[in-house]
Design a protein around this motif. Structure first.
Motif: not given
Length: 281
Positions: A50-55
């Protein structure tokens, strides 16, 4: 009775949600056919994806089943006509989503220009007029809050009041976090700890006298609201219902008080700008 803090009235279009979903499961090494394996993955891997995608990319969608309609649509609003509501934001709500604490005035100007183009100078000048001593970082946090979080909160309060059924109350949390010389400002979720009377929470100053007083003010109001649908009690000033003409709002600070349309000039400034695409503007 319902309490909604940092109102997330926005929702994501289906097409955008599908793109986020595909990116997310791809980041996890899954496909639509193997999605059930997500139950076996450690939570740390899911959080990292999720952090990699952007919360901020993760948001509700109106699917017609679990979320039948947008919260402001008449169909959804009528379901809660009988439910009293408190809507709130903190002054620098968006600040907890960024970490550019050392932002300079020049960087503030260039960041606003990148986001708001020809309107950037007007925004910076107007906000500086009302908050001349605020750090560039916190000024930016307040601008982003007003651009998204607060505009949605205003819209939700106005829509609820317009139905003239159950009461709606609004509050603005302005008491600043004392940690690290106040660099976090009136940050997102400060009022969550205060609502639970958790004065020991670090974001509230770890047991300070001010923290205890702020907890007593907010927690007493929410307890009264949970009991009766009316937040008024002897701990706080008389808190009127919100309506679009008076816009009475309880401002939680060292001198907790009721204000009509707090920072109204900034609110009206945003009425002339394009609508927000998300809670971050």
């Amino acid at each position: 009775a319902v309490i909604q803090s940092g109102s997330l009235v926005s929702h994501m279009p289906r097409e955008a949600a599908a793109q986020v979903s595909q990116a997310f499961i791809g980041q996890l090494g899954l496909t639509a056919a193997t999605l059930d394996r997500i139950q076996d993955l450690p939570w740390t891997q899911i959080l990292a994806a999720q952090t990699a995608i952007g919360a901020p990319a993760f948001a509700p969608i109106v699917d017609g089943t679990h979320i039948p309609a947008h919260p402001l649509d008449a169909q959804a609003a009528s379901l809660s006509d009988h439910v009293p509501l408190i809507i709130s934001t903190t002054l620098d709500d968006a600040g907890l989503f960024f970490d550019r604490f050392a932002m300079t005035e020049q960087e503030l100007g260039s960041t606003l220009s990148a986001g708001y183009g020809a309107k950037a100078a007007l925004l910076e000048k107007t906000y500086r007029r009302y908050f001349p001593a605020k750090s560039p970082y916190l000024l930016y946090a307040q601008i982003i809050t007003d651009a998204g979080f607060r505009r949605f909160a205003h819209a939700q309060a106005e829509a609820k009041a317009a139905r003239q059924r159950a009461a709606v109350y609004t509050y603005l949390w302005e008491w600043t976090c004392p940690a690290f010389d106040g660099k976090f400002g009136a940050a997102h979720a400060m009022d969550v700890a205060a609502s639970m009377h958790n004065e020991r929470d670090a974001i509230l100053g770890s047991g300070s006298t001010d923290a205890r007083r702020m907890c007593e003010d907010l927690a007493s109001a929410l307890l009264a609201f949970a009991k009766s649908g009316d937040p008024n009690n002897s701990q706080i000033p008389l808190w009127p219902r919100f309506d679009a003409s008076q816009r009475s709002t309880l401002v939680f600070d060292r001198n907790t008080r009721v204000e009509r349309d707090p920072h109204g000039a900034l609110r009206t400034l945003w009425l002339g700008l394009p609508p927000a695409a998300s809670v971050l503007g």
